[in-house]
Scaffold this active site. Structure first.
Site, PDB file in Angstrom:
ATOM      1  CG  HIS A  86      -2.065  -1.005   1.043  1.00  0.00           C
ATOM      2  ND1 HIS A  86      -2.915  -1.345   2.070  1.00  0.00           N
ATOM      3  CD2 HIS A  86      -2.463  -1.739  -0.029  1.00  0.00           C
ATOM      4  CE1 HIS A  86      -3.790  -2.235   1.644  1.00  0.00           C
ATOM      5  NE2 HIS A  86      -3.537  -2.500   0.379  1.00  0.00           N
ATOM      6  CG  ASP A 141      -4.140  -7.623  -4.252  1.00  0.00           C
ATOM      7  OD1 ASP A 141      -3.927  -7.236  -5.427  1.00  0.00           O
ATOM      8  OD2 ASP A 141      -3.754  -8.731  -3.831  1.00  0.00           O
TER       9      ASP A 141
END
Length: 263
Positions: A86, A141
């Protein structure tokens, strides 16, 4: 010493990041994850970089995560694995410079997410896009829950995620996930031309506009009007704006031109 899984080149203000595992269709492994984080952090700090191109080595963009390395044994380990991604994914999405994805061949899973993180996607006629996570009992994701509905709309995002079906470049363009479709032999030259054109835009105006657009769907009218006023106030003070107005009055060549010339 093994060859790098990510190649980084910079020329005339354009940084090109090339996923470099062609033997695995540029699947994302642990080494590439680390190299991507380092590269994106360097680009964010380097103001000489005015535009970024994402591409894959060989005939594919990126086939997603390397399934051979998916040996997660607990929910906590699985979360840590994704949290590690991330940092660079959010930095890329928020980067205050244009990001162009040049997609050829397979663009699956995390690879599709990487393309969605770009501002513009140029695809070859043989590009294939897919969110295959349901096939292996996983969820999208690398920021796809944020980017995919914003790019194609909620209904189409559900279609792509729930069915895990593959779409070709033409359908991806119809959905809005692709800006242009070109022949494979012209793909990288075209992406370079788009990047070069955007690289000479006002860096301040581009960064302000991108930041505002990224916030727009989660904000109300009053908040966006306030952002607009603040951003325009800054943009009015830039040397780029003053020079552009001067050239307009003198009927001289503009600083920024669009569309970019065809390859």
């Amino acid at each position: 010493m093994s060859e790098k899984t990510l190649l980084v080149e910079q020329e005339a203000g354009v940084a090109t990041l090339t996923f470099n595992r062609p033997e695995a269709r540029n699947a994302l492994n642990g080494e590439m994850r680390v190299e991507l984080l380092e590269a994106v952090q360097r680009i964010r700090a380097d103001r000489s970089v005015r535009a970024v191109i994402l591409r894959g080595a060989g005939n594919d963009f990126c086939s997603g995560g390397d399934v051979r390395g998916m040996n997660v044994t607990s929910a906590e380990a699985g979360r840590d694995r994704i949290d590690d991604l991330h940092g660079w994914v959010s930095t890329l999405i928020d980067l205050d410079r244009p990001v162009i994805a040049a997609v050829d061949g397979v663009c699956y899973g995390a690879g599709f997410s990487f393309a969605l993180a770009a501002d513009f996607v140029i695809a070859s006629t043989r590009a294939r896009f897919c969110m295959p996570f349901m096939k292996v009992g996983l969820v999208p994701d690398c920021g796809a829950f944020y980017t995919l509905p914003r790019v194609v709309g909620l209904a189409r995002a559900k279609d792509l995620v729930f069915t895990a079906r593959e779409i070709r470049a033409a359908e991806a363009k119809e959905m809005g996930a692709v800006l242009e479709v070109t022949e494979p032999e012209k793909l990288h030259a075209r992406a370079a031309q788009v990047a070069a054109s955007l690289a000479v835009a006002s860096p301040i105006a581009f960064g302000l506009a991108k930041r505002a657009l990224n916030q727009s769907l989660g904000s109300d009218l009053r908040a966006m009007l306030e952002i607009e006023s603040a951003a325009q106030g800054i943009a009015f003070t830039t040397e780029f704006h003053r020079e552009a107005v001067k050239r307009f009055r003198e009927k001289a060549d503009p600083l920024f031109k669009w569309p970019a010339a065809e390859a």
